[in-house]
Scaffold this motif. Structure first.
Motif, PDB file in Angstrom:
ATOM      1  N   VAL A  68       0.734  -0.927  -0.143  1.00 19.16           N
ATOM      2  CA  VAL A  68       0.080  -0.003   0.021  1.00 19.16           C
ATOM      3  C   VAL A  68       0.734   1.312  -0.008  1.00 19.16           C
ATOM      4  CG1 VAL A  68      -1.881   1.231   1.315  1.00 19.16           C
ATOM      5  CG2 VAL A  68      -1.804  -1.190   1.285  1.00 19.16           C
ATOM      6  N   LEU A  69       0.928   2.065  -1.055  1.00 22.85           N
ATOM      7  CA  LEU A  69       1.459   3.300  -0.938  1.00 22.85           C
ATOM      8  C   LEU A  69       1.378   3.970   0.156  1.00 22.85           C
ATOM      9  CD1 LEU A  69       1.948   3.952  -4.806  1.00 22.85           C
ATOM     10  CD2 LEU A  69       3.457   2.607  -3.635  1.00 22.85           C
ATOM     11  N   GLY A  70       2.221   4.604   0.570  1.00 23.65           N
ATOM     12  CA  GLY A  70       2.233   5.775   1.729  1.00 23.65           C
ATOM     13  C   GLY A  70       2.097   4.955   2.995  1.00 23.65           C
ATOM     14  N   GLU A  71       1.740   3.580   3.145  1.00 24.89           N
ATOM     15  CA  GLU A  71       1.473   2.969   4.698  1.00 24.89           C
ATOM     16  C   GLU A  71       2.660   3.139   5.338  1.00 24.89           C
ATOM     17  OE1 GLU A  71      -0.451  -0.912   4.911  1.00 24.89           O
ATOM     18  OE2 GLU A  71       1.419  -1.541   5.319  1.00 24.89           O
ATOM     19  N   GLY A  72       2.202   3.646   6.619  1.00 25.19           N
ATOM     20  CA  GLY A  72       3.302   3.654   7.695  1.00 25.19           C
ATOM     21  C   GLY A  72       3.689   5.130   7.788  1.00 25.19           C
ATOM     22  N   ILE A  73       3.635   6.010   6.722  1.00 25.25           N
ATOM     23  CA  ILE A  73       4.275   7.308   6.687  1.00 25.25           C
ATOM     24  C   ILE A  73       3.401   8.108   7.921  1.00 25.25           C
ATOM     25  CG2 ILE A  73       4.772   9.502   5.511  1.00 25.25           C
ATOM     26  CD1 ILE A  73       4.907   7.672   2.760  1.00 25.25           C
TER      27      ILE A  73
ATOM     28  N   PRO B 298       4.268  14.711  10.170  1.00 27.39           N
ATOM     29  CA  PRO B 298       3.239  15.504  10.320  1.00 27.39           C
ATOM     30  C   PRO B 298       2.558  16.543   9.510  1.00 27.39           C
ATOM     31  CG  PRO B 298       5.034  16.240  11.469  1.00 27.39           C
ATOM     32  CD  PRO B 298       5.512  14.977  11.103  1.00 27.39           C
ATOM     33  N   ARG B 299       3.536  16.735   8.374  1.00 24.29           N
ATOM     34  CA  ARG B 299       3.071  17.685   7.316  1.00 24.29           C
ATOM     35  C   ARG B 299       2.508  16.862   6.129  1.00 24.29           C
ATOM     36  NH1 ARG B 299       6.631  22.976   6.399  1.00 24.29           N
ATOM     37  NH2 ARG B 299       5.270  22.728   4.680  1.00 24.29           N
ATOM     38  N   ARG B 300       1.479  17.221   5.855  1.00 26.75           N
ATOM     39  CA  ARG B 300       0.711  16.569   4.720  1.00 26.75           C
ATOM     40  C   ARG B 300       1.574  16.598   3.503  1.00 26.75           C
ATOM     41  NH1 ARG B 300      -5.596  17.686   2.285  1.00 26.75           N
ATOM     42  NH2 ARG B 300      -5.426  16.270   0.727  1.00 26.75           N
ATOM     43  N   ALA B 301       2.124  17.625   3.115  1.00 30.15           N
ATOM     44  CA  ALA B 301       2.764  17.922   1.630  1.00 30.15           C
ATOM     45  C   ALA B 301       4.045  16.960   1.817  1.00 30.15           C
ATOM     46  CB  ALA B 301       3.291  19.312   1.843  1.00 30.15           C
TER      47      ALA B 301
ATOM     48  N   ILE C  31       6.463  11.795  -0.367  1.00 28.99           N
ATOM     49  CA  ILE C  31       6.894  10.389  -0.167  1.00 28.99           C
ATOM     50  C   ILE C  31       6.063   9.329  -0.837  1.00 28.99           C
ATOM     51  CG2 ILE C  31       7.417   8.455   1.577  1.00 28.99           C
ATOM     52  CD1 ILE C  31       7.988  10.646   3.705  1.00 28.99           C
ATOM     53  N   HIS C  32       4.769   9.479  -0.920  1.00 30.37           N
ATOM     54  CA  HIS C  32       3.670   8.678  -1.466  1.00 30.37           C
ATOM     55  C   HIS C  32       4.219   8.815  -3.109  1.00 30.37           C
ATOM     56  CE1 HIS C  32       0.202   8.114  -4.042  1.00 30.37           C
ATOM     57  NE2 HIS C  32      -0.210   7.205  -2.865  1.00 30.37           N
ATOM     58  N   ASP C  33       4.291  10.033  -3.475  1.00 24.98           N
ATOM     59  CA  ASP C  33       4.534  10.181  -4.998  1.00 24.98           C
ATOM     60  C   ASP C  33       5.743   9.594  -5.172  1.00 24.98           C
ATOM     61  OD1 ASP C  33       2.010  11.398  -5.126  1.00 24.98           O
ATOM     62  OD2 ASP C  33       2.883  13.715  -5.040  1.00 24.98           O
ATOM     63  N   GLN C  34       6.948   9.659  -4.589  1.00 21.46           N
ATOM     64  CA  GLN C  34       8.001   8.895  -4.941  1.00 21.46           C
ATOM     65  C   GLN C  34       8.047   7.437  -4.689  1.00 21.46           C
ATOM     66  OE1 GLN C  34      10.538   9.929  -1.587  1.00 21.46           O
ATOM     67  NE2 GLN C  34      10.980  12.265  -2.385  1.00 21.46           N
ATOM     68  N   GLN C  35       7.154   6.798  -3.955  1.00 22.16           N
ATOM     69  CA  GLN C  35       6.802   5.459  -4.187  1.00 22.16           C
ATOM     70  C   GLN C  35       6.012   5.159  -5.399  1.00 22.16           C
ATOM     71  OE1 GLN C  35       4.771   4.570  -0.190  1.00 22.16           O
ATOM     72  NE2 GLN C  35       6.514   4.421   0.729  1.00 22.16           N
ATOM     73  N   LEU C  36       5.239   5.938  -5.846  1.00 26.78           N
ATOM     74  CA  LEU C  36       4.251   5.708  -6.891  1.00 26.78           C
ATOM     75  C   LEU C  36       5.226   5.852  -8.432  1.00 26.78           C
ATOM     76  CD1 LEU C  36       1.310   5.360  -8.080  1.00 26.78           C
ATOM     77  CD2 LEU C  36       1.422   7.838  -8.221  1.00 26.78           C
ATOM     78  N   ASN C  37       6.197   6.935  -8.231  1.00 30.23           N
ATOM     79  CA  ASN C  37       7.055   7.165  -9.473  1.00 30.23           C
ATOM     80  C   ASN C  37       8.137   5.956  -9.667  1.00 30.23           C
ATOM     81  OD1 ASN C  37       5.702   9.372 -10.065  1.00 30.23           O
ATOM     82  ND2 ASN C  37       6.926  10.685  -8.866  1.00 30.23           N
TER      83      ASN C  37
END
Length: 231
Positions: A195-200, A203-206, A211-217
């Motif tokens: 699951v992309l972003g799991e465990g991140i 505190p900052r949404r950006a 990090i999610h986008d890095q995993q997706l890319n």
């Protein structure tokens, strides 16, 4: 937050599930998200009133029908983890605004009674069940405690939107009750799929989104497209 047991265990509660089925008129509603909100000590400003719209507005060339004319499309259930009091940042809700087409007032124009329309006192362990269209907003936390309210979000049996994404691991899904598994079928990933972003927990949404986008890319192009557009 579906990777956290504190959230996944809230999906199907014996005290809440019958109420959701009654409001939706069916037990075929689905889970689409989870999260919540918190108010830290020292947060002394009001949050502006808003609605949680997780949809694109209906395309009506005559401009006669909007989402506010329909039965409840989305419900959110929040669970206070501490007693809600007038001074620890209880959320304010404006009654009967889930069907209102009036413009939401700014903080400068908001009347005092709306600022005082808070859900309190309310003991920890209660549940706030709300139509996502209802106007609501945060209030100052003048206490010394963190006011946290995790929440689960549900869509009506007839409703779907772009907010419905795969965000639960198969491992988490396999621990749920049969009803919770059924209503979570649109958010569970395939067995063995990350699951992309799991465990991140930044505190900052950006930064979480970065990090999610890095995993997706990092995924092969075809896999990335499939991950984003599955239904």
């Amino acid at each position: 937050m579906f990777h956290r047991p504190e959230w996944s265990q809230l999906i199907d509660l014996p005290t809440i599930t019958p109420i959701l089925s009654s409001i939706f008129g069916s037990n075929d509603y689905i889970v689409y998200g989870c999260g919540g909100d918190l108010a830290l000590p020292g947060a002394i400003e009001y949050q502006g009133l808003h609605s949680d719209s997780v949809w694109s507005e209906i395309h009506d060339p005559l401009q006669e029908v909007t989402m506010r004319d329909l039965p409840t499309p989305v419900l959110a259930v929040n669970f206070p983890t501490t007693d809600l009091t007038p001074i620890n940042g209880p959320t304010r809700f404006i009654p009967r605004t889930h069907r209102s087409r009036a413009p939401i007032p700014t903080l400068a124009d908001e009347p005092e009674w709306m600022r005082l329309s808070t859900v309190c006192p309310l003991p920890a362990g209660s549940a706030i069940i709300r139509d996502a269209r209802c106007w609501h907003g945060g209030t100052p936390n003048l206490s010394r405690e963190i006011r946290a309210m995790p929440g689960i979000e549900y869509m009506a049996p007839w409703f779907r939107s772009e907010a419905l994404i795969r965000s639960m691991s198969y491992e988490t899904w396999s621990t749920l009750s049969p009803h919770a598994q059924r209503i979570s079928r649109y958010v569970v990933c395939d067995k063995g799929e990350a699951v992309l972003g799991e465990g991140i927990n930044h505190p900052r949404r950006a930064d979480r989104e970065r990090i999610h986008d890095q995993q997706l890319n990092a995924l092969p192009p075809e896999a990335a497209t499939a991950y984003q557009h599955r239904t």
